[in-house]
Design a protein around this motif. Structure first.
Motif, PDB file in Angstrom:
ATOM      1  N   SER A 194       0.842  -1.206   0.000  1.00 15.40           N
ATOM      2  CA  SER A 194       0.000   0.000   0.000  1.00 15.40           C
ATOM      3  C   SER A 194       0.870   1.246   0.000  1.00 15.40           C
ATOM      4  CB  SER A 194      -0.908   0.021   1.239  1.00 15.40           C
ATOM      5  OG  SER A 194      -1.796  -1.030   1.188  1.00 15.40           O
ATOM      6  N   ALA A 195       1.943   1.229   0.787  1.00 17.30           N
ATOM      7  CA  ALA A 195       2.840   2.386   0.841  1.00 17.30           C
ATOM      8  C   ALA A 195       3.517   2.607  -0.497  1.00 17.30           C
ATOM      9  CB  ALA A 195       3.882   2.184   1.948  1.00 17.30           C
ATOM     10  N   LEU A 196       3.921   1.497  -1.155  1.00 15.10           N
ATOM     11  CA  LEU A 196       4.573   1.624  -2.461  1.00 15.10           C
ATOM     12  C   LEU A 196       3.606   2.172  -3.502  1.00 15.10           C
ATOM     13  CD1 LEU A 196       6.623  -1.698  -2.518  1.00 15.10           C
ATOM     14  CD2 LEU A 196       7.524   0.616  -2.330  1.00 15.10           C
ATOM     15  N   VAL A 197       2.370   1.723  -3.464  1.00 15.70           N
ATOM     16  CA  VAL A 197       1.373   2.229  -4.428  1.00 15.70           C
ATOM     17  C   VAL A 197       1.126   3.714  -4.210  1.00 15.70           C
ATOM     18  CG1 VAL A 197      -1.082   2.097  -5.050  1.00 15.70           C
ATOM     19  CG2 VAL A 197       0.250  -0.005  -4.801  1.00 15.70           C
ATOM     20  N   LYS A 198       1.031   4.122  -2.949  1.00  9.51           N
ATOM     21  CA  LYS A 198       0.798   5.552  -2.651  1.00  9.51           C
ATOM     22  C   LYS A 198       1.979   6.405  -3.097  1.00  9.51           C
ATOM     23  CE  LYS A 198      -2.331   4.872   1.190  1.00  9.51           C
ATOM     24  NZ  LYS A 198      -2.454   4.736   2.626  1.00  9.51           N
ATOM     25  N   ALA A 199       3.202   5.850  -2.997  1.00  9.25           N
ATOM     26  CA  ALA A 199       4.400   6.607  -3.351  1.00  9.25           C
ATOM     27  C   ALA A 199       4.606   6.698  -4.864  1.00  9.25           C
ATOM     28  CB  ALA A 199       5.622   5.972  -2.698  1.00  9.25           C
ATOM     29  N   ALA A 200       3.980   5.774  -5.605  1.00  5.37           N
ATOM     30  CA  ALA A 200       4.194   5.728  -7.059  1.00  5.37           C
ATOM     31  C   ALA A 200       3.493   6.869  -7.779  1.00  5.37           C
ATOM     32  CB  ALA A 200       3.714   4.398  -7.618  1.00  5.37           C
TER      33      ALA A 200
END
Ligand code: SF4
Length: 79
Positions: free
Chosen positions: A73-79
């Motif tokens: 979830s954090a990676l998706v938000k950062a993308a």
């Protein structure tokens, strides 16, 4: 009012000693089966991902699975 599937159950079911090995996997899957039949699974999952309990099976997830979901979830938000 919707009743959680775990209400009234022995909480020990959701806290296997381990999530590995034949017994740990079997016990973890038994707890997950309760969650998968729960009418509030989606809401429970949102809560435990937002504020993950350190131990036990919650919303059909183990602590390691909750960590992976949070990381994704954090990676998706950062993308
Ligand atoms: S999904 Fe949540 S509320 Fe439902 S049985 Fe599992 S731990 Fe309980």
């Amino acid at each position: 009012m919707t009743r959680p599937a775990c209400r009234g159950m022995d909480p020990e079911i959701f806290f296997p000693i381990s999530h590995a090995g034949p017994a740990g996997i079997r016990e973890t899957e038994q707890a997950k089966a309760v969650c998968r039949a729960c009418p509030i699974l989606a809401g429970c999952l949102a809560e435990v991902v937002a504020d993950p309990p350190e131990f036990g099976v919650w919303a059909a997830t183990t602590p390691e699975e909750r960590r992976r979901i949070r990381t994704r979830s954090a990676l998706v938000k950062a993308a």
